[in-house]
Design a protein around this motif. Structure first.
Motif, short mmCIF file in Angstrom:
data_model
loop_
_atom_site.label_atom_id
_atom_site.label_comp_id
_atom_site.label_asym_id
_atom_site.label_seq_id
_atom_site.Cartn_x
_atom_site.Cartn_y
_atom_site.Cartn_z
N LYS A 53 73.35 72.51 70.08
CA LYS A 53 74.69 72.01 69.79
C LYS A 53 75.75 73.10 69.95
O LYS A 53 76.79 72.87 70.57
N ASP A 92 78.74 72.93 72.53
CA ASP A 92 80.06 72.69 71.94
C ASP A 92 80.82 73.95 71.54
O ASP A 92 82.02 73.89 71.26
N LYS A 131 86.50 71.91 65.26
CA LYS A 131 86.97 71.00 66.32
C LYS A 131 87.61 71.73 67.50
O LYS A 131 87.70 71.20 68.60
N LYS A 151 84.80 75.82 71.80
CA LYS A 151 84.48 75.46 73.19
C LYS A 151 83.31 76.29 73.69
O LYS A 151 83.18 77.46 73.36
N SER A 152 82.46 75.67 74.51
CA SER A 152 81.31 76.37 75.09
C SER A 152 81.78 77.39 76.14
O SER A 152 82.78 77.16 76.83
N GLN A 195 80.63 72.08 81.19
CA GLN A 195 79.74 71.02 80.70
C GLN A 195 78.83 70.45 81.79
O GLN A 195 77.69 70.07 81.51
N LYS A 250 72.78 63.25 67.39
CA LYS A 250 73.52 64.35 68.03
C LYS A 250 73.22 64.52 69.52
O LYS A 250 73.85 65.33 70.18
#
Length: 304
Positions: A108, A112, A182, A185-186, A190, A283
């Motif tokens: 995760k 994310d 929130k 960022k990765s 993506q 998830k």
């Protein structure tokens, strides 16, 4: 042929065959394997955590296995930092990083990103845990909602660890844990992620779990745990969560018979696998769910 960079993520319940599949994929895609299991990072419990064997390590290059002492805590942030460096290094060589493991949170944060929340003072942590112990989870959660209403649909009522964390963060930073998370960022695009979740049938998984546990005992897991217990690792450290330590300890202390110890390890392992399935449903909705034997589906999920 032009190299198209991709990062293969291979998750699944314990004993589902991820490690073998990762080696096969590494051979197909000229890849290197990176550990995404929070217990396999520790040096001391190779058998009990089912780390790759010597012969497996010779077949393909592996990273982040057995890299830290059990006397130290290893955070998700520390893993993400090391993992990001390994991925970039492997991609630079025009090879394919293949992450394999059962720790859903690791995947995760890679996908994310992870919020860089300031360290919470030890005094506040101690005070928070004291409050939680005195009033219980339900009242503590309700108290958290008054302090930080934003987490109502973000943290479930019975999630003790995250409830305490959210309380500490709001108290210390005056900012909601929701707001911290929130905006993360990765470090990777993506569309580079090829996400695969191995999903064997229940009967097959139970068979594999039982086989793995039998193999552990034949491989000398009892001696490994005996040696580990002599280290007198502090109970608060995360390695104590490894399934089998308590059961084998109780067997050595003659609190359990050998049969009872093995049976309890089997039960706890099945419960852990069930939690991994639950995590995947909540998830990992966008992940490709495949059977480990269906290589066509797996290769398709990898973009081939």
């Amino acid at each position: 042929m032009e190299f198209k960079p991709k990062i293969v993520l291979l998750a699944g319940p314990t004993a589902s065959g991820k490690s073998k599949l990762a080696i096969d994929l590494a051979k197909i895609f000229d890849g290197e394997i990176i550990n995404a299991d929070s217990m396999q990072v520790y040096k001391e419990l190779k058998i009990l955590t089912s780390r790759p064997s010597k012969s497996d390590l010779k077949k393909v290059k592996h990273h982040l296995y057995g890299i830290i002492s059990a006397r130290k805590n290893f955070s998700t942030g520390a893993w993400l930092n090391l993992c990001t460096k390994k991925i970039k290094s492997i991609l630079k060589k025009k090879k394919t990083p293949i992450l394999v493991g059962g720790t859903g949170l690791y995947f995760k944060v890679l996908i994310d990103g992870l919020a860089h929340i300031p360290s919470i003072p030890a005094s506040l942590k101690k005070e928070t845990r004291k409050i939680h112990k005195n009033i219980g989870q339900e009242r503590f959660y309700n108290q958290l909602l008054k302090l930080d209403p934003k987490i109502k649909n973000f943290i479930v009522k019975n999630d003790k660890q995250r409830t305490i964390r959210a309380y500490e963060v709001k108290k210390f930073t005056r900012k909601s844990l929701y707001d911290w998370i929130k905006n993360t960022k990765s470090p990777f695009e993506q569309d580079m992620f090829k996400k695969i979740f191995i999903q064997p049938s229940r009967d097959l998984l139970l068979e594999k779990i039982n086989f793995r546990i039998e193999k552990m005992f034949k491989s000398g897991v009892k001696k490994e745990v005996e040696k580990f217990l002599k280290l007198k690792i502090h109970q608060d450290l995360s390695i104590n969560n490894v399934i089998g330590i308590k059961e084998i300890k109780d067997y050595l202390l003659k609190k359990l018979t050998f049969k009872e110890a093995k049976s309890r390890i089997q039960i706890r392992t099945r419960q852990y696998a069930k939690r991994q399935f639950t995590w995947s449903r909540g998830k990992m909705a966008s992940w490709k769910k495949v059977n480990a034997k269906n290589y066509r589906d797996i290769l398709d999920a990898c973009g081939n």
